[in-house]
Enzyme design. Sequence first.
Site, short mmCIF file in Angstrom:
data_model
loop_
_atom_site.label_atom_id
_atom_site.label_comp_id
_atom_site.label_asym_id
_atom_site.label_seq_id
_atom_site.Cartn_x
_atom_site.Cartn_y
_atom_site.Cartn_z
N ASP A 442 0.84 -1.21 0.00
CA ASP A 442 0.00 0.00 0.00
C ASP A 442 0.87 1.26 0.00
O ASP A 442 2.10 1.21 0.27
CB ASP A 442 -0.90 -0.04 1.25
N ASP A 508 -10.67 1.87 -3.81
CA ASP A 508 -11.22 1.53 -2.49
C ASP A 508 -12.74 1.51 -2.52
O ASP A 508 -13.36 1.11 -1.54
CB ASP A 508 -10.77 2.56 -1.45
C1 DGJ Z 1 -5.96 1.68 1.74
C2 DGJ Z 1 -6.28 0.49 0.89
O1 DGJ Z 1 -6.70 0.88 -0.37
C3 DGJ Z 1 -7.30 -0.37 1.62
O2 DGJ Z 1 -7.67 -1.45 0.80
C4 DGJ Z 1 -6.70 -0.85 2.91
O3 DGJ Z 1 -5.61 -1.70 2.63
C5 DGJ Z 1 -6.25 0.34 3.74
N1 DGJ Z 1 -5.42 1.24 3.00
C6 DGJ Z 1 -5.53 -0.13 4.97
O4 DGJ Z 1 -4.99 0.90 5.67
#
Ligand code: DGJ
Length: 706
Positions: A442, A508
């Site tokens: 991430d 997301d």
């Molecule tokens: C952002 C990501 O896009 C989510 O899927 C998740 O992993 C969160 N961060 C976790 O902090």
Amino acid sequence: MSTLHLRRGGTSVVVDMTAQPHPAIVHWGRELVGSTPLSLASLALAARPQRVSGGLDETPRLGLLPTPAGGWLGTPGIEGHRDGAGGSIRFELAGVQSNYHRATISLVDSEAQLAAQIELRVGASGLLHQRILLRNTGASRYTLQSLQIIFPMPWDATEILDTTGRHLRERTPQRRAFTFGTHTRESRRGRPGADATLLLAAGRPGFGFENGRVHGIHVAWSGNHRVTAERTTTGEAFLSGGELLLAGEVILAPGESLQSPWVIGSWGDGLTELSARFHEEWRARPQHPRRPRPVTLNTWEAVYFDHSLEKLAALADAAAGVGVERFVLDDGWFTGRRDDTAGLGDWFVDRDVWPDGLHPLIDQVRELGMEFGLWVEPEMINPDSDLARRHPDWILRGRMALPPSARQQQVLDLAHPDAYDYISGRLHALLEEYPIAYLKWDHNRDLVDAGSGPGGSSRVHDHTLALYRLLDELKARHPRLEIESCASGGARVDLGILDRTDRIWTSDSLDPLERLANQRYTGLVVAPELMGMHLTSPIVHASGRTVSLALSGAVALFGHFGIEWDLTAVDEATREQIVWWVALAKRLRPLIATGRVVHVDGTDPGIDVRGMVAADAASAVFTITQTETSVAYPAGRVRLPGLDAERRYRVRVIAADGRGDHPGQSPLAWAHQDTALTGLELESVGLRPPVQFPQQARVLELLTDD
Ligand code: DGJ
């Protein structure tokens, strides 16, 4: 040789080697079948401009690296200086090496003491790749300000398409007229960003997915970048792209070189053909993930930071029970990470939550027959972490004060050798201690004022290179490891990162309606099996919308299928439906991973039609999604293009949401009888879509009956 003709995969690139002051591309696009050296020389001649009143005595040419000293009055291809001096550059041809689909053209400017090698490569699917190696041949330091790679456009490309977006809504398309002047899109976020354009395209007015000639470029780079569409009053139109360099970021010592990122151009009669070139070429790379994409369960929306072995073990049981093959433990497992305010940098399993480490969970996951994946965010650091307390100097900053905070976190200086060694050491240690098959990598904030320390130099360029090195080293030492590139969803989607990773987290937002556009425009460049697509819980966390499982399933089918939902809380009937969708995704995944994506233009505004057609066109899957109500009731026929015109296809509805059967409705004739149409009939005439309530989808399977 007066012209160079590179050709492959349906694309020709013709370079006029005699253009002054250095070679110029005179054609990039349709393969010029039947051209001869003589006709190509004439083609080059035909591109030469006349002198006109009020202009320079030599009307400027759009060379490979145009500059003012060469007579170019538009945006220069290169800008730089030696301590404020030496800004005049005029490259001349020094040599060329070429074969039928690649060339390296060497340019020099002995006065400016610079040399450039421009590599042009036409890939097997007809993509044009270009990059530049710039060398400082002088005795003093050369500060490079910008280096942009040129892709000339047909003059009649008069409409621009690019994408913008934000967190939870990446890659929203926007169109405008390609008029005189420049249209520039930049990323200054240290990553492409949710608002970045993945592709800058221009084509004939009204070009769509099915028709209309269109060209587009993509910068295969995960840091800052710039793309421009420019039309000059001297009769040149072009796209240019490259890394966006911050002040002082690249200073070449005597003899030192800079290799630019690849900038990749594609074209097509419609966006479907343009994007198919990207998909085909990416799929042909040796490192492309070829084994069936494992159905994935990601724990994030199921538990967020609320980790406990009991809960996660129950989730693993439930996941295996519906057919999941990879279980990914998301954020929240490491020291001090009870919420998003602390812990980044302390990459040790939190013993308060996991007294026996991750072993009990991983053992169970593997006993259930699933792979284990782990979330990391290695480039980031929370000021509230042991790492930040020990090494405040490892935080990127341009001045004494820390950069503005985002998600309570800062960025680690990965170009700092000790910081790099620490992160690399922690990742390798985790991969050695645990059987981790997959990392979800991430990157949750933009790089802002990202300097090497107070008063230091900008670090985005070096940071990006350090990231690539780290990924490459991990892959080299753990060859079976797969990595997902995530950045608050899809804020780091580019072919630089996708050369080193195995999928992207597309957004997301798990809202299937939002995902339709997101998937369509991410798919301009990214092949479907590289896009993470998950079943959502019925009330979408990102939008609050209530959606059906059938809609969620139909949309997720056209990607790397997964689930992000607390399966321990679903009832038996829902569980059985999930089992059914997982089985369907497994059955269709070979087609998704090798087929050709089709988007249908001109459909009823309330209906989305898209498909995947097998490479041999023997089968296809289409979805018909009612996004909102249609005015026509029932709606007019929809076309299913992209099939083999001559073969006959039996059309069958294989998934539907029963809510669509209104009492006043009669059955849809073709769906209840044996229906077989030719590819031409389906493409040119089509069939009545089912009457569906809004936010419903049908999945159709088409099989040839020969
Ligand atoms: C952002 C990501 O896009 C989510 O899927 C998740 O992993 C969160 N961060 C976790 O902090």
